[in-house]
Scaffold this motif. Structure first.
Motif, PDB file in Angstrom:
ATOM      1  N   ARG A  57      10.858  16.592   5.011  1.00  0.00           N
ATOM      2  CA  ARG A  57      10.337  17.966   5.104  1.00  0.00           C
ATOM      3  C   ARG A  57       9.289  18.243   4.028  1.00  0.00           C
ATOM      4  N   PHE A  58       9.116  17.299   3.099  1.00  0.00           N
ATOM      5  CA  PHE A  58       8.138  17.454   2.025  1.00  0.00           C
ATOM      6  C   PHE A  58       7.164  16.287   2.073  1.00  0.00           C
ATOM      7  N   PRO A  59       6.250  16.264   3.030  1.00  0.00           N
ATOM      8  CA  PRO A  59       5.350  15.113   3.184  1.00  0.00           C
ATOM      9  C   PRO A  59       4.455  14.921   1.965  1.00  0.00           C
ATOM     10  N   GLY A  60       4.323  13.654   1.561  1.00  0.00           N
ATOM     11  CA  GLY A  60       3.466  13.322   0.437  1.00  0.00           C
ATOM     12  C   GLY A  60       4.047  13.649  -0.925  1.00  0.00           C
ATOM     13  N   MET A  61       5.314  14.059  -0.982  1.00  0.00           N
ATOM     14  CA  MET A  61       5.940  14.447  -2.242  1.00  0.00           C
ATOM     15  C   MET A  61       7.113  13.526  -2.548  1.00  0.00           C
ATOM     16  N   GLY A  62       7.232  13.136  -3.810  1.00  0.00           N
ATOM     17  CA  GLY A  62       8.389  12.397  -4.253  1.00  0.00           C
ATOM     18  C   GLY A  62       9.492  13.337  -4.692  1.00  0.00           C
ATOM     19  N   ALA A 127       6.836  -4.198 -11.767  1.00  0.00           N
ATOM     20  CA  ALA A 127       7.159  -2.770 -11.769  1.00  0.00           C
ATOM     21  C   ALA A 127       6.047  -1.916 -12.333  1.00  0.00           C
ATOM     22  N   SER A 128       5.179  -2.485 -13.149  1.00  0.00           N
ATOM     23  CA  SER A 128       4.085  -1.717 -13.753  1.00  0.00           C
ATOM     24  C   SER A 128       2.914  -1.511 -12.800  1.00  0.00           C
ATOM     25  N   ARG A 129       2.931  -2.154 -11.630  1.00  0.00           N
ATOM     26  CA  ARG A 129       1.852  -1.957 -10.664  1.00  0.00           C
ATOM     27  C   ARG A 129       1.959  -0.558 -10.044  1.00  0.00           C
ATOM     28  N   CYS A 130       0.954  -0.150  -9.311  1.00  0.00           N
ATOM     29  CA  CYS A 130       0.993   1.138  -8.623  1.00  0.00           C
ATOM     30  C   CYS A 130       1.939   1.057  -7.422  1.00  0.00           C
ATOM     31  N   SER A 131       2.332   2.203  -6.904  1.00  0.00           N
ATOM     32  CA  SER A 131       3.311   2.244  -5.818  1.00  0.00           C
ATOM     33  C   SER A 131       2.812   1.531  -4.573  1.00  0.00           C
ATOM     34  N   ARG A 132       1.534   1.629  -4.286  1.00  0.00           N
ATOM     35  CA  ARG A 132       0.978   0.960  -3.105  1.00  0.00           C
ATOM     36  C   ARG A 132       1.079  -0.556  -3.249  1.00  0.00           C
ATOM     37  N   ILE A 198      10.495   7.981  -4.169  1.00  0.00           N
ATOM     38  CA  ILE A 198       9.173   7.631  -4.687  1.00  0.00           C
ATOM     39  C   ILE A 198       8.207   7.326  -3.559  1.00  0.00           C
ATOM     40  N   PHE A 199       8.631   6.518  -2.617  1.00  0.00           N
ATOM     41  CA  PHE A 199       7.705   6.020  -1.600  1.00  0.00           C
ATOM     42  C   PHE A 199       7.431   7.025  -0.487  1.00  0.00           C
ATOM     43  N   ASN A 200       8.072   8.194  -0.525  1.00  0.00           N
ATOM     44  CA  ASN A 200       7.691   9.257   0.402  1.00  0.00           C
ATOM     45  C   ASN A 200       6.282   9.756   0.116  1.00  0.00           C
ATOM     46  N   ARG A 201       5.810   9.502  -1.108  1.00  0.00           N
ATOM     47  CA  ARG A 201       4.432   9.864  -1.449  1.00  0.00           C
ATOM     48  C   ARG A 201       3.425   9.103  -0.601  1.00  0.00           C
ATOM     49  N   LEU A 202       3.800   7.931  -0.120  1.00  0.00           N
ATOM     50  CA  LEU A 202       2.873   7.089   0.630  1.00  0.00           C
ATOM     51  C   LEU A 202       2.868   7.401   2.119  1.00  0.00           C
ATOM     52  N   LEU A 203       3.846   8.172   2.576  1.00  0.00           N
ATOM     53  CA  LEU A 203       3.907   8.477   4.004  1.00  0.00           C
ATOM     54  C   LEU A 203       2.899   9.567   4.340  1.00  0.00           C
ATOM     55  N   PRO A 204       2.151   9.404   5.413  1.00  0.00           N
ATOM     56  CA  PRO A 204       1.186  10.435   5.804  1.00  0.00           C
ATOM     57  C   PRO A 204       1.889  11.680   6.316  1.00  0.00           C
TER      58      PRO A 204
END
Length: 381
Positions: A57-62, A127-132, A198-204
């Motif tokens: 219900r919160f697209p693009g938000m972690g 782990a230090s890489r970006c989420s993508r 965390i990875f909900n940020r990557l969902l459109p």
């Protein structure tokens, strides 16, 4: 994009054998583990469905951005630090447990901290890489490891040395009241849905996660296999004599494919990659939660090169892992694993309730808002 979510669900189901989940369940095999697993399947499926529905219900938000919207900064920081600690502990326990396993089965005379150093360095870098980048690396590792791990599991199921009578005897204890520890341990196999924090940020926007029946299907499979297969190989009584139960079980199988004979070597090689992937994901999530404690932090899913703060946080995780390794031993590690499994269960329940309350509160605010008046139509008379 939903496939990335199911990668997390499947790899958490597979990694549970490297924690003390099977060992904990086997210790309670006569006093509530079987009934605890049955309840955990229902409970884990329900809580995963609810949490997924709430977060979407919160697209693009972690998770950090969601709670920051509804709570003060002080409360948000406390929640995020607790969440970061639980995620960091997960990666630390897997690294320590797997390093101890490698030492026991490959070279008992090896320095116990040498392989741990290699594991922690790889975990810090990943782990230090970006989420993508973490997400893409996760997909590659899953596509390489999952088919071989499933092949080993099915080979164990259809092995002629598997004693189905021992499995039937143990499953007969399903009427025994479940023990609390076994219930908490069994729910861990369903914990892959938490990565949406965390990875909900990557969902459109507007993304949906379909085929959720995969969650109870695969997670129940991994849970039942990780518990019953060692019992089938070692017996209802003898199975309790082993600490690294699945490594011993893998060493009970053989392959006849050229130079590959002992399944143990392939098994440990695959779980090296899986353990590194688990540490990468858990420490990356813990890092993002800690960074979100800063009031001016704005999450970025793509960053190159990795900012210095990522390196410093993960180096701190590595140092704490070595501090834990100096302090602990096999008995203490078992104790910490069990209490971590219990704490994680309560944190998961609290997170689901918290998200449900936020969704409910947000829906009530929308209902209380006055309707937007329509523009009056102007007509010529």
């Amino acid at each position: 994009m939903a496939r990335y979510f199911y990668y997390h669900v499947i790899y958490v189901g597979m990694i549970n054998v490297m924690l003390f989940v099977p060992w904990t369940l086997i210790q309670h095999r006569f006093n509530g583990a079987v009934s605890g697993m049955a309840i955990a399947i229902v409970f884990g499926t329900l809580i995963s469905y609810l949490t997924i529905s709430f977060i979407l219900r919160f697209p693009g938000m972690g998770f950090a951005e969601i709670i920051r919207t509804y709570f003060s900064h002080g409360v948000t920081v406390v929640i995020l630090i607790l969440a970061a600690f639980i995620w960091f502990m997960a990666g630390m326990l897997v690294i320590y447990s797997y390093s101890a396993t490698i030492q026991q089965f490959f070279n008992p005379d090896m320095n116990p901290y040498l392989f741990m150093l290699l594991m922690t360095l790889a975990g810090v870098w990943g782990a230090s890489r970006c989420s993508r980048s973490v997400q893409f690396a996760h997909e590659i590792m899953m596509l390489l490891c999952t088919p071989l791990i499933l092949m080993i599991l099915f080979k164990a199921i259809f092995s002629p040395w598997l004693d189905w009578d021992a499995i039937r005897v143990t499953s007969g204890y399903i009427r025994t009241a479940p023990s609390f520890v076994s219930l908490c341990a069994a729910t861990f196999v369903f914990a892959g849905y938490n990565t949406l924090g965390i990875f909900n940020r990557l969902l459109p926007a507007g993304a949906k996660i379909k085929y959720r029946w995969i969650i109870p299907l695969f997670c129940s499979f991994f849970l039942l296999v990780s518990f019953f297969i060692p019992i089938g190989f070692h017996g209802t009584v003898g199975v309790a004599d082993y600490l690294y139960i699945w490594s011993i079980t893998a060493d009970s199988m053989i392959m006849e494919y050229g130079f590959v004979y002992r399944v143990l070597y392939i098994f440990l090689l695959l779980y090296t990659a899986l353990s590194l992937m688990f540490a990468m994901n858990t420490w990356h999530t813990a890092m993002e939660f800690l960074k979100a404690c800063h009031p001016k932090h704005k999450p970025k899913t793509e960053q190159f090169p990795a900012p210095a703060v990522n390196w410093w946080i993960n180096l701190a995780f590595a140092i704490l892992t070595f501090v834990y390794a100096f302090w602990t031993n096999e008995q203490r590690n078992q104790w910490v694993n069990q209490y971590w499994l219990i704490t994680r269960t309560f944190v998961d329940i609290t997170t689901t309730v918290l998200l449900g309350w936020i969704v409910f509160r947000g829906s009530r605010k929308k209902k209380k808002q006055p309707p937007i008046p329509r523009d009056a139509a102007v007509t010529d008379t």
